[in-house]
Enzyme design. Sequence first.
Site, short mmCIF file in Angstrom:
data_model
loop_
_atom_site.label_atom_id
_atom_site.label_comp_id
_atom_site.label_asym_id
_atom_site.label_seq_id
_atom_site.Cartn_x
_atom_site.Cartn_y
_atom_site.Cartn_z
N ASN A 143 0.87 -1.19 0.00
CA ASN A 143 0.00 0.00 0.00
C ASN A 143 0.90 1.23 0.00
O ASN A 143 1.50 1.56 1.02
CB ASN A 143 -0.88 -0.04 1.25
N LYS A 185 0.06 4.25 -0.29
CA LYS A 185 -0.60 5.45 0.28
C LYS A 185 -0.38 6.63 -0.68
O LYS A 185 -0.41 6.45 -1.89
CB LYS A 185 -0.10 5.73 1.69
N HIS A 205 -9.43 1.00 5.03
CA HIS A 205 -8.14 1.21 5.71
C HIS A 205 -8.35 2.18 6.87
O HIS A 205 -9.16 3.11 6.76
CB HIS A 205 -7.11 1.76 4.71
N GLU A 250 -6.72 4.60 7.85
CA GLU A 250 -6.50 6.01 7.51
C GLU A 250 -7.73 6.58 6.80
O GLU A 250 -8.05 7.77 6.96
CB GLU A 250 -5.22 6.16 6.66
N GLU A 310 -5.19 -5.09 10.78
CA GLU A 310 -4.18 -4.04 10.94
C GLU A 310 -4.46 -3.26 12.23
O GLU A 310 -5.29 -2.33 12.22
CB GLU A 310 -4.24 -3.07 9.76
N GLY A 368 2.69 2.18 10.71
CA GLY A 368 3.67 3.25 10.55
C GLY A 368 4.41 3.62 11.82
O GLY A 368 5.08 4.65 11.86
N SER A 382 3.54 -2.24 10.36
CA SER A 382 4.99 -2.26 10.58
C SER A 382 5.66 -3.58 10.22
O SER A 382 6.61 -4.01 10.89
CB SER A 382 5.31 -1.86 12.03
C1 PEP Z 1 -0.70 0.10 6.11
O1 PEP Z 1 -0.82 1.30 5.95
O2 PEP Z 1 -1.55 -0.66 5.67
C2 PEP Z 1 0.48 -0.39 6.82
C3 PEP Z 1 0.45 -1.62 7.26
O3 PEP Z 1 1.51 0.50 6.99
P1 PEP Z 1 2.96 0.18 7.61
O4 PEP Z 1 3.43 -1.11 7.00
O5 PEP Z 1 3.80 1.35 7.19
O6 PEP Z 1 2.79 0.07 9.08
#
Ligand code: PEP
Length: 244
Positions: free
Chosen positions: A8, A10, A93, A95, A160, A166, A205
Site C-alpha cells: 500500500n 498510500k 483502511h 486512515e 491491521e 507506521g 509495521s
Molecule cells: C498500512 O498502511 O496498511 C500499513 C500496514 O503500513 P505500515 O506497514 O507502514 O505500518
Amino acid sequence: MRGLVAGNWKMNGDTAGALQMAVAVREAAPALACDLLICPPATLLHTLANALVGTTVAVGGQDCHANAKGAHTGDISAAMLHDAGAGWVILGHSERRADHGETDALVRAKTVTATSAGLSAIVCVGETESQRVAGEQIAVVGAQLAGSLQDGFEGVIAYEPVWAIGTGRTPTEADVAAMHAFIRGQLTQRFGAAGSAMRILYGGSVKPSNAAALLNLPEVGGALVGGASLQAADFLAIASAVRG
Ligand code: PEP
C-alpha cells in the site's frame, strides 16, 4: 492457500519509481512462494498495470466510491479502477476510517460496488491503541467484520492494529495468532467453507526483519505492507519470507 503480499503506497510514489518497481517485481515474482499485489496512488495505476502486463503481479486501488458513478467530484469509482488495470482494491483502511470518517456501513457498500465492478476487495479491520489497552480488540474487530462485509463476501481481510501502522511497533506473535484465529472463526461461522478459505493478511509495521516471524504464524495468509513496500528490496525481502 498461496499467500499474498500486498503493498500500500498510500500518497507516495511517482512514475519513475513505479517503473523501477515494475522491473524489480517482474524479475523476482516467479521465484516467490506468494502472490504480489501493488496498490499505488490512482494516478499511477495505469502506468504500473501496463508495466506489469505478462506477469503475475497484480495492481489495485486504495479506495473507491460506494456509488458506481455520478456527481462525486474528486472521487474514483470501482469501474474506473478496473478500467485503469486494477484487479483489487483496499477498503476500510484505518486512515480512510480516521481521515474521512468511513463507517462499517460505508465500507460494506464499497465492497458491494467493488465486487460488482470485478474487483477483489481487501477489507481492513483493527483496533486503536486505547481499545487494545481496554481489552476491547476482539469486540471491535468482531463488530467491524460484521458491519463491513456483505453477505457472500469473497475477498481478503487485513488485520491491521491501528497503533502498529507506521509506528515500528507490532503486536506479539501470540496476539497476532489469537486475533487471526478469532477472525477465522468469525469468517467460517458466517461464510462456511468460503470463510475457511479466505486469506487473512496481517498489516502494521511489517519489515524484512520481522516478516518471517509474523507471516508464518497460523492463519496469517500474507501481509499488507505500507512503508516497507516503497522500496523494492524491502518489499521483496518481505515476500521472500513467506514459505510455500
Ligand atoms: C498500512 O498502511 O496498511 C500499513 C500496514 O503500513 P505500515 O506497514 O507502514 O505500518
